[in-house]
Design a protein around this motif. Structure first.
Motif, PDB file in Angstrom:
ATOM      1  N   GLN A  10      34.664  33.550  44.660  1.00 21.23           N
ATOM      2  CA  GLN A  10      35.215  34.732  45.314  1.00 21.23           C
ATOM      3  C   GLN A  10      34.315  35.182  46.451  1.00 21.23           C
ATOM      4  N   THR A  11      34.895  35.987  47.342  1.00 20.05           N
ATOM      5  CA  THR A  11      34.061  36.713  48.290  1.00 20.05           C
ATOM      6  C   THR A  11      33.439  37.891  47.552  1.00 20.05           C
ATOM      7  N   LEU A  12      32.436  38.505  48.163  1.00 14.74           N
ATOM      8  CA  LEU A  12      31.816  39.676  47.551  1.00 14.74           C
ATOM      9  C   LEU A  12      32.835  40.804  47.397  1.00 14.74           C
ATOM     10  N   ALA A  13      33.682  41.004  48.404  1.00 15.73           N
ATOM     11  CA  ALA A  13      34.702  42.061  48.317  1.00 15.73           C
ATOM     12  C   ALA A  13      35.671  41.788  47.175  1.00 15.73           C
ATOM     13  N   GLU A  14      36.098  40.556  47.025  1.00 17.09           N
ATOM     14  CA  GLU A  14      37.015  40.208  45.924  1.00 17.09           C
ATOM     15  C   GLU A  14      36.361  40.479  44.575  1.00 17.09           C
ATOM     16  N   MET A  15      35.083  40.107  44.437  1.00 16.71           N
ATOM     17  CA  MET A  15      34.407  40.339  43.165  1.00 16.71           C
ATOM     18  C   MET A  15      34.245  41.833  42.896  1.00 16.71           C
ATOM     19  N   ALA A  16      33.945  42.606  43.929  1.00 18.71           N
ATOM     20  CA  ALA A  16      33.768  44.046  43.747  1.00 18.71           C
ATOM     21  C   ALA A  16      35.062  44.710  43.286  1.00 18.71           C
ATOM     22  N   LEU A  17      36.179  44.320  43.875  1.00 24.94           N
ATOM     23  CA  LEU A  17      37.481  44.852  43.452  1.00 24.94           C
ATOM     24  C   LEU A  17      37.802  44.412  42.029  1.00 24.94           C
ATOM     25  N   ALA A  18      37.538  43.141  41.739  1.00 24.13           N
ATOM     26  CA  ALA A  18      37.815  42.609  40.402  1.00 24.13           C
ATOM     27  C   ALA A  18      36.957  43.309  39.352  1.00 24.13           C
ATOM     28  N   TRP A  19      35.726  43.638  39.703  1.00 18.22           N
ATOM     29  CA  TRP A  19      34.837  44.345  38.768  1.00 18.22           C
ATOM     30  C   TRP A  19      35.433  45.691  38.377  1.00 18.22           C
ATOM     31  N   ASP A  20      35.917  46.446  39.353  1.00 23.24           N
ATOM     32  CA  ASP A  20      36.581  47.714  39.040  1.00 23.24           C
ATOM     33  C   ASP A  20      37.771  47.480  38.111  1.00 23.24           C
ATOM     34  N   LEU A  21      38.601  46.515  38.458  1.00 26.04           N
ATOM     35  CA  LEU A  21      39.832  46.259  37.707  1.00 26.04           C
ATOM     36  C   LEU A  21      39.570  45.728  36.303  1.00 26.04           C
ATOM     37  N   SER A  22      38.369  45.203  36.076  1.00 25.30           N
ATOM     38  CA  SER A  22      38.057  44.662  34.752  1.00 25.30           C
ATOM     39  C   SER A  22      37.834  45.754  33.713  1.00 25.30           C
ATOM     40  N   HIS A  23      37.668  46.986  34.153  1.00 24.63           N
ATOM     41  CA  HIS A  23      37.471  48.100  33.220  1.00 24.63           C
ATOM     42  C   HIS A  23      38.816  48.525  32.643  1.00 24.63           C
ATOM     43  N   PRO A  24      38.954  48.592  31.330  1.00 26.24           N
ATOM     44  CA  PRO A  24      40.254  48.912  30.726  1.00 26.24           C
ATOM     45  C   PRO A  24      40.757  50.304  31.084  1.00 26.24           C
ATOM     46  N   GLU A  25      39.858  51.209  31.470  1.00 27.60           N
ATOM     47  CA  GLU A  25      40.283  52.562  31.841  1.00 27.60           C
ATOM     48  C   GLU A  25      40.951  52.617  33.212  1.00 27.60           C
ATOM     49  N   VAL A  26      40.718  51.598  34.034  1.00 31.46           N
ATOM     50  CA  VAL A  26      41.160  51.627  35.432  1.00 31.46           C
ATOM     51  C   VAL A  26      42.599  51.135  35.552  1.00 31.46           C
ATOM     52  N   THR A  27      43.445  51.999  36.127  1.00 30.54           N
ATOM     53  CA  THR A  27      44.844  51.657  36.364  1.00 30.54           C
ATOM     54  C   THR A  27      45.003  50.894  37.667  1.00 30.54           C
ATOM     55  N   SER A  28      44.386  51.426  38.725  1.00 33.15           N
ATOM     56  CA  SER A  28      44.568  50.870  40.066  1.00 33.15           C
ATOM     57  C   SER A  28      43.307  51.114  40.874  1.00 33.15           C
ATOM     58  N   VAL A  29      43.154  50.321  41.917  1.00 36.99           N
ATOM     59  CA  VAL A  29      42.014  50.477  42.817  1.00 36.99           C
ATOM     60  C   VAL A  29      42.552  50.698  44.226  1.00 36.99           C
ATOM     61  N   LEU A  30      42.033  51.727  44.889  1.00 37.18           N
ATOM     62  CA  LEU A  30      42.450  52.033  46.250  1.00 37.18           C
ATOM     63  C   LEU A  30      41.682  51.187  47.243  1.00 37.18           C
ATOM     64  N   ILE A  31      42.424  50.488  48.065  1.00 36.87           N
ATOM     65  CA  ILE A  31      41.802  49.726  49.141  1.00 36.87           C
ATOM     66  C   ILE A  31      42.075  50.441  50.454  1.00 36.87           C
TER      67      ILE A  31
END
Length: 329
Positions: A274-295
């Motif tokens: 992955q790119t660093l940006a892709e991994m950073a977004l994926a890290w947020d999304l990996s948390h079960p509490e997180v519904t969505s991530v704003l880009i």
């Protein structure tokens, strides 16, 4: 706009907490690049690209610009000119809580400010209602019952379908939830800053409380204003946001130690494919509490790049430990 029929095959959707409202895993935030200084055709291209990628949620606030109100006005124009036939396929949110007009009634969390601001937002958007109306920040001087009562009125008056809270902490979230539950207000989601570099929601109890209360969580600044991308791997480019717009990201924040952290995280991302940006977004999304991530985006191609993060949102325990060891050192 050329709206593609296969747009819903490109995105996954999950409910915001225990509500019935499903949000895309990635949503488009209009905090930057939709104000008076932006190019209108570029705005249209970004909205078109997002919707065709299955992004149905567009997040605004009364003060997004520059100047204040400009993002709502520009998005409202796009809605009317290009997407009027798709309103029921969109989730549109706005907020009030930061300074919007002069004097004692244009800020914070009073009933007078929140309801007046919502009316103004709807006028700029050209809409009779928004899907989610947020209180944008905690107000230490207004009784919580008054602020939550204003959110209740927004729903009861038909001007908002759901309500949310932004930039709250865990203890205040719990108090607000009790008030809203007693009034049967459909409070479904929190919006907070959360990234590999910014763990405030872990420290102030918000992340834990969100899970315990079965509320949704949508995260903003997942890329730490661009630090969690390849933009700053070798220092500060002349055309970077730090150089061109220092309001939210200061040059002093990019220390040699921070650059080394970015480089080490980038190396881990590359190992994951992955790119660093892709991994950073994926890290947020990996948390079960997180519904969505704003880009956020300044051009349509960045939206498509961000969507690639959805291809791998799983992390091994060792990878998570490596991220923490790098980011928290």
């Amino acid at each position: 706009m050329n709206i593609q029929e296969d747009r819903y095959t490109k995105m996954s959707y999950i409910p915001a907490g225990d509500s019935g409202l499903k949000l895309p895993r990635l949503s488009l935030g209009l905090w930057h690049n939709f104000g008076d200084t932006g190019d209108y055709n570029n705005m249209k291209a970004m909205v078109e690209t997002a919707f065709n990628a299955g992004i149905t949620h567009f997040d605004l606030a009364n003060n997004y610009g520059p100047s204040e109100g400009a993002a709502e006005r520009n998005f409202g124009k796009i809605l009317q000119e290009e997407l009027s036939g798709y309103r029921d396929e969109l989730v549109i949110s706005t907020k009030a809580g930061y300074t919007m007009w002069p004097g004692p009634y244009g800020d914070w969390g009073s009933r007078k400010y929140l309801l007046a601001s919502l009316d103004q937002s709807l006028a700029r958007l050209g809409l009779p209602y928004v899907d989610i109306f947020y209180h944008h920040r905690m107000d230490p001087s207004t009784p919580l019952e008054e602020t939550m009562g204003a959110l209740a009125t927004a729903v009861e008056s038909g001007k908002a379908l759901y309500v949310g809270l932004s930039n709250y902490d865990g203890p205040t979230l719990k108090k607000a939830t009790a008030i809203l539950s007693e009034r049967h207000v459909p409070f479904i989601i929190n919006q907070n800053r959360f990234s590999i570099f910014d763990r405030k929601v872990e420290q102030n109890g918000l992340l834990k409380a969100t899970g315990e209360l079965h509320k949704g969580l949508i995260c903003f600044s997942p890329l730490a204003q661009g630090l969690l991308t390849d933009r700053y791997l070798h220092g500060i480019p002349e055309d970077s946001r730090i150089k061109t717009d220092g309001r939210f990201l200061k040059e002093a924040s990019l220390t040699p130690e921070r650059i080394k952290q970015i480089q080490d995280l980038n190396a881990l991302a590359l190992k994951r494919g992955q790119t660093l940006a892709e991994m950073a977004l994926a890290w947020d999304l990996s948390h079960p509490e997180v519904t969505s991530v704003l880009i956020g985006a300044s051009k349509a191609s960045q939206i498509l790049d961000n969507v690639k993060a959805l291809q791998n949102t799983s992390f091994s325990a060792e990878e998570l430990k490596q991220i923490d060891d790098i980011a928290l050192r």
